[in-house]
Design a protein around this motif. Sequence first.
Motif, mmCIF file in Angstrom:
data_model
loop_
_atom_site.group_PDB
_atom_site.id
_atom_site.type_symbol
_atom_site.label_atom_id
_atom_site.label_comp_id
_atom_site.label_asym_id
_atom_site.label_seq_id
_atom_site.Cartn_x
_atom_site.Cartn_y
_atom_site.Cartn_z
ATOM 1 N N THR A 59 1.072 -0.850 -0.117
ATOM 2 C CA THR A 59 0.173 -0.490 0.041
ATOM 3 C C THR A 59 1.086 1.373 0.206
ATOM 4 O O THR A 59 1.903 1.742 -0.111
ATOM 5 N N ASN A 60 0.425 2.023 -0.139
ATOM 6 C CA ASN A 60 0.921 3.545 0.104
ATOM 7 C C ASN A 60 1.412 4.450 1.260
ATOM 8 O O ASN A 60 2.168 5.715 1.511
ATOM 9 N N TYR A 61 0.239 3.467 2.806
ATOM 10 C CA TYR A 61 0.443 4.534 3.072
ATOM 11 C C TYR A 61 1.182 4.187 4.579
ATOM 12 O O TYR A 61 0.984 5.544 5.090
ATOM 13 N N PHE A 62 2.480 3.365 4.244
ATOM 14 C CA PHE A 62 3.530 3.673 4.653
ATOM 15 C C PHE A 62 5.202 4.510 4.063
ATOM 16 O O PHE A 62 6.160 4.316 4.395
ATOM 17 N N ASP A 63 4.056 5.154 3.158
ATOM 18 C CA ASP A 63 5.525 6.043 3.002
ATOM 19 C C ASP A 63 5.637 7.084 2.861
ATOM 20 O O ASP A 63 5.265 7.656 4.314
ATOM 21 N N GLY A 64 6.922 7.468 2.881
ATOM 22 C CA GLY A 64 7.410 9.154 3.722
ATOM 23 C C GLY A 64 7.654 8.721 5.535
ATOM 24 O O GLY A 64 8.230 7.963 5.693
ATOM 25 N N ALA A 145 -6.443 -8.904 18.535
ATOM 26 C CA ALA A 145 -7.918 -8.912 19.369
ATOM 27 C C ALA A 145 -8.976 -8.888 18.187
ATOM 28 O O ALA A 145 -8.430 -8.520 17.017
ATOM 29 N N ASN A 146 -9.787 -9.533 18.767
ATOM 30 C CA ASN A 146 -11.673 -9.031 17.232
ATOM 31 C C ASN A 146 -11.172 -7.910 16.701
ATOM 32 O O ASN A 146 -10.351 -7.088 17.601
ATOM 33 N N LEU A 147 -11.546 -7.660 15.131
ATOM 34 C CA LEU A 147 -11.620 -6.500 15.112
ATOM 35 C C LEU A 147 -12.101 -5.285 16.451
ATOM 36 O O LEU A 147 -11.715 -3.563 16.174
ATOM 37 N N THR A 148 -13.402 -5.520 16.037
ATOM 38 C CA THR A 148 -14.449 -4.814 17.496
ATOM 39 C C THR A 148 -13.621 -3.849 18.598
ATOM 40 O O THR A 148 -13.584 -3.293 18.405
ATOM 41 N N THR A 149 -12.754 -4.547 19.058
ATOM 42 C CA THR A 149 -11.625 -5.010 20.348
ATOM 43 C C THR A 149 -10.794 -4.136 19.458
ATOM 44 O O THR A 149 -10.248 -3.231 20.307
ATOM 45 N N LEU A 150 -10.227 -3.789 18.721
ATOM 46 C CA LEU A 150 -9.805 -3.004 18.166
ATOM 47 C C LEU A 150 -9.370 -1.734 17.902
ATOM 48 O O LEU A 150 -8.246 -1.451 18.031
ATOM 49 N N LEU A 151 -10.608 -1.929 17.370
ATOM 50 C CA LEU A 151 -10.919 -0.727 16.588
ATOM 51 C C LEU A 151 -10.647 0.050 17.848
ATOM 52 O O LEU A 151 -10.493 1.157 18.421
ATOM 53 N N GLU A 152 -11.650 -0.285 19.564
ATOM 54 C CA GLU A 152 -11.470 0.836 20.783
ATOM 55 C C GLU A 152 -10.383 1.295 21.006
ATOM 56 O O GLU A 152 -9.988 1.888 21.535
ATOM 57 N N TYR A 153 -8.991 -0.363 20.427
ATOM 58 C CA TYR A 153 -7.804 0.379 21.214
ATOM 59 C C TYR A 153 -7.007 1.208 20.391
ATOM 60 O O TYR A 153 -6.561 1.851 21.004
ATOM 61 N N ASP A 154 -7.370 0.968 19.242
ATOM 62 C CA ASP A 154 -6.379 1.507 17.962
ATOM 63 C C ASP A 154 -6.981 3.475 17.566
ATOM 64 O O ASP A 154 -6.040 3.662 17.735
ATOM 65 N N LEU A 155 -8.366 3.084 17.421
ATOM 66 C CA LEU A 155 -8.448 4.232 16.874
ATOM 67 C C LEU A 155 -8.901 5.206 17.670
ATOM 68 O O LEU A 155 -8.034 6.890 17.346
ATOM 69 N N PRO A 156 -8.241 5.057 19.281
ATOM 70 C CA PRO A 156 -8.110 6.590 19.852
ATOM 71 C C PRO A 156 -6.838 6.964 19.478
ATOM 72 O O PRO A 156 -6.606 8.443 20.222
ATOM 73 N N PHE A 157 -6.190 6.344 19.395
ATOM 74 C CA PHE A 157 -4.502 6.816 19.273
ATOM 75 C C PHE A 157 -4.569 7.593 18.025
ATOM 76 O O PHE A 157 -3.635 8.652 17.268
ATOM 77 N N VAL A 158 -5.536 7.559 16.895
ATOM 78 C CA VAL A 158 -5.075 7.722 15.255
ATOM 79 C C VAL A 158 -5.872 8.949 15.433
ATOM 80 O O VAL A 158 -6.925 9.842 15.736
ATOM 81 N N LYS A 159 -4.434 10.355 14.839
ATOM 82 C CA LYS A 159 -5.452 11.524 14.591
ATOM 83 C C LYS A 159 -6.558 11.904 12.834
ATOM 84 O O LYS A 159 -6.458 10.720 12.359
ATOM 85 N N VAL A 160 -7.793 12.918 13.568
ATOM 86 C CA VAL A 160 -8.231 13.170 12.264
ATOM 87 C C VAL A 160 -7.743 12.933 10.747
ATOM 88 O O VAL A 160 -6.882 13.997 10.408
ATOM 89 N N GLY A 161 -7.975 12.140 10.159
ATOM 90 C CA GLY A 161 -7.750 11.605 8.706
ATOM 91 C C GLY A 161 -5.949 10.963 8.687
ATOM 92 O O GLY A 161 -6.019 10.659 7.151
ATOM 93 N N GLY A 162 -6.374 10.270 9.452
ATOM 94 C CA GLY A 162 -5.000 9.315 9.800
ATOM 95 C C GLY A 162 -5.676 7.396 9.757
ATOM 96 O O GLY A 162 -6.479 7.524 9.606
ATOM 97 N N HIS A 163 -5.038 6.824 9.735
ATOM 98 C CA HIS A 163 -5.957 5.059 9.804
ATOM 99 C C HIS A 163 -5.248 4.564 10.456
ATOM 100 O O HIS A 163 -4.279 4.301 10.920
#
Length: 232
Positions: A59-64, A145-163
Amino acid sequence: MNLKNRIEEFGLKTDCLEKLEKYRELLLSWNDKMNLTAITEEDEVNIKHFLDSLSLFKTNYFDGSKSVIDIGTGAGFPGIVLKIYNEDLNITLFDSLNKRLLFLNDVIERLKLKDIYTLHGRAEEFGRKDTHRECYDIAVSRAVANLTTLLEYDLPFVKVGGHFIAMKGPEYEEELKNSKTAIEILGGKLKEVIQIKLPSEITHYLIVIEKIKETPKKYPRAGGKPKNNPIR
């Protein structure tokens, strides 16, 4: 097949070969002292750890020079591999087990990696801290973990516009179906699902969630709730 041929066949550059070989040596050496991986045969490590982690560069998400947090990094997959392949990335390796971080710090030192840090703690706690909340371009997790759990673990760390990118096996469709509410509540939007074909007829999937709005302050919840009582 050796690692160089595996990476070339996978369609990626092999500049990182020497450091990946050293990383594998350290992994297997430390594995004699602590349980880091059940995968120890050379070609299996090459495919199931290295190529699987390198698949993110399909993917191109990890460029730069993006900031990336690898939540539940374990033995450093994919975070260490990401750093070895693209030295411009700023990587945080996050795990709840301190002894794994001792291994990762040894790898970082011996491979002379820069702008890569280890962080010990629980995602439910650090996702609420101003120093880490909505600070990263990308959060990534592999086999945690399963995706629903992961979303709650991970998304709070991500800035708006990130992934947030979840690395998943063939069961991803059911997990994704069960995660629709969590994606919306936590400020995400499904962007794409990327199929990755590895050797040995292994197929994995990258679930890419774009962060389109801030995560409500009540998330992540404490007390093991993301795992024991996932958002539905």
